[in-house]
Design a protein around this motif. Structure first.
Motif, PDB file in Angstrom:
ATOM      1  N   UNK A  33       0.743  -1.030  -0.267  1.00 10.76           N
ATOM      2  CA  UNK A  33       0.152  -0.109   0.076  1.00 10.76           C
ATOM      3  C   UNK A  33       0.911   1.363  -0.423  1.00 10.76           C
ATOM      4  N   UNK A  34       1.795   1.378   0.791  1.00 13.85           N
ATOM      5  CA  UNK A  34       2.833   2.169   0.610  1.00 13.85           C
ATOM      6  C   UNK A  34       3.893   2.341  -0.785  1.00 13.85           C
ATOM      7  N   UNK A  35       4.084   1.799  -1.051  1.00 20.16           N
ATOM      8  CA  UNK A  35       5.140   1.981  -2.592  1.00 20.16           C
ATOM      9  C   UNK A  35       3.547   2.295  -3.041  1.00 20.16           C
ATOM     10  N   UNK A  36       1.972   1.697  -3.451  1.00 19.33           N
ATOM     11  CA  UNK A  36       1.261   2.161  -4.661  1.00 19.33           C
ATOM     12  C   UNK A  36       1.077   3.622  -4.479  1.00 19.33           C
ATOM     13  N   UNK A  37       0.795   4.416  -2.727  1.00 20.72           N
ATOM     14  CA  UNK A  37       0.484   5.547  -2.559  1.00 20.72           C
ATOM     15  C   UNK A  37       2.077   6.534  -3.171  1.00 20.72           C
ATOM     16  N   UNK A  38       3.249   6.190  -2.936  1.00 20.90           N
ATOM     17  CA  UNK A  38       4.986   6.844  -3.445  1.00 20.90           C
ATOM     18  C   UNK A  38       5.023   6.412  -5.003  1.00 20.90           C
ATOM     19  N   UNK A  39       3.982   5.848  -5.421  1.00 17.65           N
ATOM     20  CA  UNK A  39       4.799   5.433  -7.113  1.00 17.65           C
ATOM     21  C   UNK A  39       3.929   6.476  -8.304  1.00 17.65           C
ATOM     22  N   UNK A  40       2.883   7.573  -7.794  1.00 14.84           N
ATOM     23  CA  UNK A  40       2.361   8.283  -9.120  1.00 14.84           C
ATOM     24  C   UNK A  40       3.584   9.618  -8.818  1.00 14.84           C
ATOM     25  N   UNK A  41       3.538   9.940  -9.774  1.00 14.87           N
ATOM     26  CA  UNK A  41       4.056  11.184  -9.631  1.00 14.87           C
ATOM     27  C   UNK A  41       3.640  12.312  -9.881  1.00 14.87           C
ATOM     28  N   UNK A  42       3.213  13.777  -8.727  1.00 11.71           N
ATOM     29  CA  UNK A  42       2.330  14.266  -9.257  1.00 11.71           C
ATOM     30  C   UNK A  42       2.679  15.443 -10.045  1.00 11.71           C
ATOM     31  N   UNK A  43       1.551  16.128 -10.349  1.00 14.43           N
ATOM     32  CA  UNK A  43       0.982  17.218 -11.462  1.00 14.43           C
ATOM     33  C   UNK A  43       2.522  18.112 -11.249  1.00 14.43           C
ATOM     34  N   UNK A  44       3.113  19.094 -12.138  1.00 15.13           N
ATOM     35  CA  UNK A  44       3.845  20.012 -11.973  1.00 15.13           C
ATOM     36  C   UNK A  44       3.573  21.001 -10.433  1.00 15.13           C
ATOM     37  N   UNK A  45       2.875  21.154 -10.941  1.00 17.25           N
ATOM     38  CA  UNK A  45       1.837  22.486  -9.354  1.00 17.25           C
ATOM     39  C   UNK A  45       1.908  21.994  -8.320  1.00 17.25           C
ATOM     40  N   UNK A  46       2.034  20.566  -8.059  1.00 22.53           N
ATOM     41  CA  UNK A  46       1.652  20.212  -7.020  1.00 22.53           C
ATOM     42  C   UNK A  46       3.174  19.655  -6.118  1.00 22.53           C
ATOM     43  N   UNK A  47       3.281  20.141  -4.933  1.00 23.15           N
ATOM     44  CA  UNK A  47       4.388  19.312  -4.264  1.00 23.15           C
ATOM     45  C   UNK A  47       4.090  18.174  -3.519  1.00 23.15           C
ATOM     46  N   UNK A  48       4.638  17.590  -3.140  1.00 19.65           N
ATOM     47  CA  UNK A  48       4.147  16.329  -2.453  1.00 19.65           C
ATOM     48  C   UNK A  48       5.376  15.535  -1.594  1.00 19.65           C
ATOM     49  N   UNK A  49       5.177  15.625  -0.147  1.00 21.49           N
ATOM     50  CA  UNK A  49       6.090  15.807   0.600  1.00 21.49           C
ATOM     51  C   UNK A  49       5.542  14.293   1.441  1.00 21.49           C
ATOM     52  N   UNK A  50       6.416  13.227   1.830  1.00 22.89           N
ATOM     53  CA  UNK A  50       6.460  11.814   2.695  1.00 22.89           C
ATOM     54  C   UNK A  50       6.410  13.082   3.758  1.00 22.89           C
ATOM     55  N   UNK A  51       5.642  12.977   5.503  1.00 22.89           N
ATOM     56  CA  UNK A  51       5.758  13.441   7.123  1.00 22.89           C
ATOM     57  C   UNK A  51       4.332  12.753   7.702  1.00 22.89           C
ATOM     58  N   UNK A  52       5.176  12.750   8.888  1.00 21.91           N
ATOM     59  CA  UNK A  52       5.164  11.913   9.912  1.00 21.91           C
ATOM     60  C   UNK A  52       3.439  12.268  10.360  1.00 21.91           C
ATOM     61  N   UNK A  53       3.316  10.741  10.153  1.00 18.64           N
ATOM     62  CA  UNK A  53       1.314  10.324  10.604  1.00 18.64           C
ATOM     63  C   UNK A  53       1.184  10.799  12.005  1.00 18.64           C
ATOM     64  N   UNK A  54       0.150  10.750  11.672  1.00 13.80           N
ATOM     65  CA  UNK A  54      -0.445  11.023  13.169  1.00 13.80           C
ATOM     66  C   UNK A  54      -0.180   9.635  14.232  1.00 13.80           C
ATOM     67  N   UNK A  55      -0.146   9.802  15.072  1.00  8.78           N
ATOM     68  CA  UNK A  55      -0.286   8.255  16.142  1.00  8.78           C
ATOM     69  C   UNK A  55      -1.003   7.715  16.572  1.00  8.78           C
ATOM     70  N   UNK A  56      -0.939   7.058  17.306  1.00  2.00           N
ATOM     71  CA  UNK A  56      -1.973   6.245  17.595  1.00  2.00           C
ATOM     72  C   UNK A  56      -3.381   6.096  17.190  1.00  2.00           C
ATOM     73  N   UNK A  57      -3.130   5.895  15.306  1.00  2.00           N
ATOM     74  CA  UNK A  57      -4.815   5.661  15.816  1.00  2.00           C
ATOM     75  C   UNK A  57      -5.181   4.264  14.575  1.00  2.00           C
ATOM     76  N   UNK A  58      -3.705   2.932  14.617  1.00  5.69           N
ATOM     77  CA  UNK A  58      -2.996   2.325  13.962  1.00  5.69           C
ATOM     78  C   UNK A  58      -2.024   1.910  14.317  1.00  5.69           C
TER      79      UNK A  58
END
Length: 211
Positions: A33-58
């Motif tokens: 699932x993580x690999x699939x979410x990371x696989x897409x390159x966003x269009x040039x107008x969108x800045x996409x980064x990995x961030x620290x997720x909320x804790x204790x949700x899962x």
């Protein structure tokens, strides 16, 4: 307690994992699932980064943060959070859950229109539909708010904002379509044109009129 650790899955800032030392201990469904979410390159107008997720949700979580700005200057920020619980909470109706948080500037006319909340929700449902996702247990909220600033430096005096919170359980074997839907949601909220189509911004148009 959930701890972030370095992992071949990618930047630790975007992962929240139990303290493990072997890749084999990470559930395959979560890795894919993580690999699939990371696989897409966003269009040039969108800045996409990995961030620290909320804790204790899962037990297992991953998150992406995104920013973009539309032709009219509409600023949009969003987060996409992936949750994985091998026990499959009953409310999820599955073992994976996707959660989106989005904030977008809106003009005064939209802020005062009762239909704006339905418009905001349609950005999400339309993106999921157009990208051909399969999902269940979709739910969320849309809130439109206005605020007034005071003081000598309080410009602009008024601000209007739409906040969307939504979550759903993906039924697809892999999540590429859901990643595309997240990008489509951002594009719709910012008013971005279809890829390859240029739109003359109001500022550019004004400059051309003054030439």
């Amino acid at each position: 307690m959930i701890h972030g650790v370095a992992s071949p899955l990618g930047n630790v800032a975007g992962l929240q994992l139990p303290a493990v030392t072997e890749m084999s201990a990470i559930p395959l469904v979560f890795r894919d699932a993580v690999a699939a979410l990371k696989s897409l390159t966003p269009r040039r107008e969108i800045e996409l980064d990995e961030i620290r997720p909320p804790k204790r949700l899962a037990p297992w979580t991953y998150a992406l943060g995104a920013e973009t700005c539309g032709p009219s200057g509409t600023e949009v920020t969003a987060r996409l959070v992936l949750l994985h619980d091998p026990d499959g909470p009953p409310s999820w109706q599955g073992v994976l859950r996707l959660v989106v948080y989005l904030r977008a500037e809106v003009n005064q006319d939209l802020a005062g229109d009762q239909g704006t909340t339905e418009l905001g929700w349609s950005w999400l449902t339309g993106a999921l539909r157009s990208c051909g996702t399969s999902h269940t247990a979709l739910g969320g909220t849309v809130t439109v708010s206005s605020s007034t600033k005071f003081g000598e430096l309080a410009l602009p005096e008024q601000e209007h904002e739409l906040e969307l919170r939504g979550s759903w359980t993906p039924l697809d074997e892999e999540l590429s379509a859901h990643a595309r839907a997240f990008h489509e949601l951002l594009s719709a909220a910012a008013g971005l044109p279809p890829v390859g189509v240029s739109v003359l911004s109001s500022r550019s148009a004004e400059r051309r009129r003054n030439l």
